[in-house]
Scaffold this motif. Structure first.
Motif, short mmCIF file in Angstrom:
data_model
loop_
_atom_site.label_atom_id
_atom_site.label_comp_id
_atom_site.label_asym_id
_atom_site.label_seq_id
_atom_site.Cartn_x
_atom_site.Cartn_y
_atom_site.Cartn_z
N VAL A 186 4.07 -7.54 3.55
CA VAL A 186 2.68 -7.62 3.98
C VAL A 186 2.13 -6.22 4.24
N CYS A 187 0.81 -6.14 4.32
CA CYS A 187 0.14 -4.87 4.61
C CYS A 187 0.17 -4.60 6.11
N GLN A 188 -0.28 -3.44 6.50
CA GLN A 188 -0.27 -3.07 7.91
C GLN A 188 -1.19 -3.98 8.73
N PRO A 229 1.97 -3.06 -0.07
CA PRO A 229 2.38 -3.39 1.30
C PRO A 229 3.61 -2.57 1.70
N THR A 230 3.65 -2.14 2.94
CA THR A 230 4.78 -1.33 3.43
C THR A 230 5.43 -1.94 4.65
N LYS A 281 4.97 -18.14 -1.34
CA LYS A 281 3.76 -18.84 -1.76
C LYS A 281 4.09 -20.25 -2.23
N ALA A 282 5.16 -20.39 -3.00
CA ALA A 282 5.56 -21.72 -3.47
C ALA A 282 5.94 -22.63 -2.32
N ALA A 306 1.42 -10.47 0.85
CA ALA A 306 1.61 -11.91 0.68
C ALA A 306 0.46 -12.72 1.27
N ASP A 307 -0.27 -12.13 2.22
CA ASP A 307 -1.30 -12.88 2.94
C ASP A 307 -2.72 -12.57 2.49
N CYS A 308 -3.04 -11.31 2.27
CA CYS A 308 -4.42 -10.95 1.96
C CYS A 308 -4.60 -10.31 0.59
#
Length: 441
Positions: free
Chosen positions: A43-45, A32-33, A85-86, A25-27
């Motif tokens: 999100v990713c690690q 993502p786990t 995001k919205a 969601a961020d990068c």
């Protein structure tokens, strides 16, 4: 793991397959786990570590390793990345840099904090530090000669069209004035040796000048970065009113395609190879004795294969004097340039960067090299007032409506027409050092 926990884990894995949840969601990193069971995002690690640094806003669990409660899974089901995001990106300024997983930590951290902790993109008033067109503050700047970082006052004025800094806090006259039209900023934490290190480049006397700065506070340095982007965005909007935002945004700031050490030899290929720091800035290859040099010692324009530029792995058999074994030969219409890399991996990376440029056809506005006839639509030089539609710097991709009159001497239009008709005005080199033998040490 209980049966209920196994059901919850499977449900989470199903949620990851939903649109938007398959990337961080961020990068934007894939697969993502991790997830914030407070914000409802996957999100990713790497970004999960940033979320852990704001526990008053977000709490993180592993999708596959941690136990989940049914209420937490219910929240993740109701929200998800698209919904977040919205909610959190309602009013992101067009000029604001949205980092990806390829960017440095400070950009990612401040992006996460801006979204969830400070709500900057919900409340426009919180964007004031970088959106008003004026910013004043202190940054640690590296001295050009002594290499020491000293506290310097900086002022960015969109109205004046400049970024300037002062050697003394009470000085009336700035030490340097950098025009917004030629300004670039790129984060370089490894090169500068500081996690918040920012490299700023601009034109000075028709040459690229580098300065290196940082701030102890991550928000401050990212706000400066986005303030520069905002000023350049507004400048470009005025200079080129017909250009769309999608055309302007990629030209606000840029990262270098490739940087690193290589060895080089001179134009006769008989001189000893010398270790230099190289920077590939789009079609411009510059070299420095030290990565933190203020000025490049020389540069060469890398054209396209349609203009007789090519790359050969290795060196000519007769080459001598190189210590590093992995060679690269750049073939240009004027001469061949010989480089060597220390490792095979570095050679592969440089070859990939060179081929990306050589295999890309040149745009009409890229025929702007030095020491060649001036094309009919070009204006002559830099020693005259800037025309309204001009954008002076050649250190970035130029818009179609831009004229190219920088970094070269003008010649008669008649000669230009003949040359352009014959060979589409192949570019050549961008400074005198390059013309008379790029590799003068």
């Amino acid at each position: 793991m209980t049966a209920e926990q196994e059901i919850n884990r499977r449900r989470l894995l199903e949620l990851l397959a939903r649109p938007g949840n398959g990337s961080c969601a961020d990068c934007g990193a894939s697969d993502p786990t991790w997830a914030s069971f407070i914000l409802g995002v996957f999100v990713c690690q790497n970004c999960s570590g940033i979320h852990r640094s704001i526990p008053h806003v977000s709490k993180i669990k592993s999708v596959v390793m941690d136990p989940w409660h049914a209420s937490e899974v219910k929240l993740m089901t109701a929200l998800g990345n698209n919904a977040a995001k919205a909610k959190y990106e309602q009013r992101v300024p067009t000029f604001y840099y949205k980092p990806t997983f390829l960017d440095c930590h400070v950009l990612l951290e401040q992006w996460v904090r801006a979204r969830y902790e400070r709500n900057e993109f919900v409340c426009v008033d919180k964007q004031e530090p970088y959106s008003t067109g004026y910013r004043e503050g202190f940054l640690w700047k590296r001295g050009r000669d002594n290499g020491q970082f000293l506290n310097r006052k900086f002022i960015l004025s969109e109205r004046e069209g400049v970024l300037k800094y002062f050697n003394k806090h009470d000085a009336r006259e700035p030490k340097a004035i950098m025009k917004i039209q030629t300004l670039n900023a790129t984060f370089q934490p490894s090169k500068i040796g500081n996690p918040h290190g920012l490299q700023i480049t601009y034109l000075k006397d028709n040459s690229t000048r580098n300065i290196f700065v940082y701030h102890e506070d991550g928000k401050e340095i990212v706000d400066w970065f986005n303030a520069v982007r905002a000023a350049r965005f507004h400048y470009l909007q005025v200079a080129f009113p017909g250009a769309s935002e999608s055309e302007l945004v990629p030209k606000l700031t840029r990262n270098y395609m490739k940087e690193g050490f290589m060895e080089k030899t001179g134009p006769k290929h008989t001189e000893g190879f010398k270790k230099r720091w190289f920077t590939m800035d789009d079609r411009r290859l510059m070299y420095f004795k030290d990565p933190l040099d203020a000025y490049a010692r020389g540069e060469v324009f890398i054209g396209s294969k349609e203009n007789s530029y090519s790359l050969l792995p290795g060196l000519p058999p007769s080459t001598q004097g190189n210590r590093w074994p992995y060679g690269i030969t750049i073939v240009t219409p004027e001469r061949n340039f010989l480089f060597t890399c220390e490792t095979e991996a570095e050679q592969s990376d440089w070859i990939a960067a060179f081929l990306m440029v050589i295999n890309r056809p040149m745009l009409p506005q890229e025929y702007a090299g030095t020491h060649r006839p001036t094309l009919p639509r070009e204006y002559a030089g830099t020693h005259r007032p800037t025309l309204p539609r001009e954008y002076a710097g050649t250190h970035r991709l130029m818009l179609p409506q831009e004229y190219a009159g920088v970094h070269r001497y003008a010649q008669a239009h008649a000669a230009a027409v003949r040359r352009y008709a014959q060979a589409h005005a192949h570019t050549g080199f961008r400074n005198e050092a390059a013309l008379h033998g790029l590799y003068r040490s």
